[in-house]
Design a protein around this motif. Structure first.
Motif, PDB file in Angstrom:
ATOM      1  N   ARG A 186       0.825  -1.208   0.000  1.00 22.85           N
ATOM      2  CA  ARG A 186       0.000   0.000   0.000  1.00 22.85           C
ATOM      3  C   ARG A 186       0.855   1.252   0.000  1.00 22.85           C
ATOM      4  O   ARG A 186       0.583   2.227  -0.720  1.00 22.85           O
ATOM      5  N   ALA A 222       1.261   4.133  -2.999  1.00 23.29           N
ATOM      6  CA  ALA A 222       1.016   5.549  -2.756  1.00 23.29           C
ATOM      7  C   ALA A 222       2.163   6.412  -3.271  1.00 23.29           C
ATOM      8  O   ALA A 222       1.953   7.477  -3.862  1.00 23.29           O
ATOM      9  N   GLU A 239       0.577  10.035  -3.717  1.00 20.99           N
ATOM     10  CA  GLU A 239      -0.527  10.244  -2.784  1.00 20.99           C
ATOM     11  C   GLU A 239      -0.063  10.017  -1.348  1.00 20.99           C
ATOM     12  O   GLU A 239       0.863   9.247  -1.098  1.00 20.99           O
ATOM     13  N   ASP A 270      -0.011   8.633   2.526  1.00 20.47           N
ATOM     14  CA  ASP A 270      -0.334   7.351   3.153  1.00 20.47           C
ATOM     15  C   ASP A 270       0.244   7.383   4.562  1.00 20.47           C
ATOM     16  O   ASP A 270       1.333   7.931   4.783  1.00 20.47           O
TER      17      ASP A 270
END
Length: 211
Positions: free
Chosen positions: A100, A104, A109, A111
């Protein structure tokens, strides 16, 4: 084995195989036994695009090799790669968090497991050591050898002597450590030596932006 001395003495030594040594238990293999629960995966690139590209390559590697241990990958990333200005750190303790976090970074993005940043040009600062590192005679050899050091040391001593009961140079280069260990003389003496050290280093070509 025999050894014959000058006098003709004959000595014999018999060597036997030593007893085997049992290695202590470590509780695991290699780094895995010493690793904390959360480890950092450090990535960097010359640009944001390069950083994202590295994250994408690492993500593909992780997805393609489910047996990779986070601690091994963390060690490789931290010790075997160059550091560039654009950086990211993925804090992971399991495969799901790692995937994950890397995903990101790939798209820029936020995280919870990711720290992003860039190295920015800064000004240089010099930290002078505090009380406790003083010693009698400190700086004397440099004073006698380097005129730049001597000039700076003299200038600081001249400025501080007006606020002290005794000559700072006489205390620093004296024979009574108890006087130098007093806060006033310890702090002043260290400051004088360290300013002189800085001026000496500066004379060798160091040009800091902050003094």
């Amino acid at each position: 084995m025999s050894s014959f001395g000058i006098s003709g003495t004959n000595a014999h030594v018999i060597l036997e195989q030593p007893e085997p040594v049992t290695e202590p238990e470590t509780g695991g293999d290699g780094l895995a036994a010493l690793a904390p629960g959360i480890v950092p995966w450090v990535l960097s690139g010359r640009t944001e695009e390069a950083l994202r590209a590295q994250a994408a390559r690492l993500l593909a590697q992780v997805e393609g090799h489910p047996g990779l241990r986070p601690v091994d990958l963390a060690l490789s990333l931290a010790t075997q790669r160059s550091l560039f200005d654009h950086r990211a750190v993925v804090l992971t303790d399991d495969r799901e968090t790692a995937v994950r976090g890397l995903a990101a970074v790939c798209v820029g993005e936020p995280d919870p497991a990711v720290v992003l940043g860039a190295v920015e040009p800064g000004r240089t600062a010099f930290l002078f050591s505090g009380q406790g590192s003083q010693r009698l005679g400190m700086g004397r050899g440099l004073y006698e050898r380097f005129p730049v050091f001597a000039e700076a040391f003299d200038a600081v001593c001249a400025g501080l002597d007006a606020h002290l009961e005794r000559s700072l140079r006489e205390v620093v280069w004296g024979d009574d450590a108890s006087v130098l260990d007093g806060t006033a003389y310890a702090q002043a003496g260290l400051f004088a030596v360290e300013v002189a050290l800085f001026r000496l280093v500066e004379s060798w070509g160091v040009r800091p932006e902050f003094v």
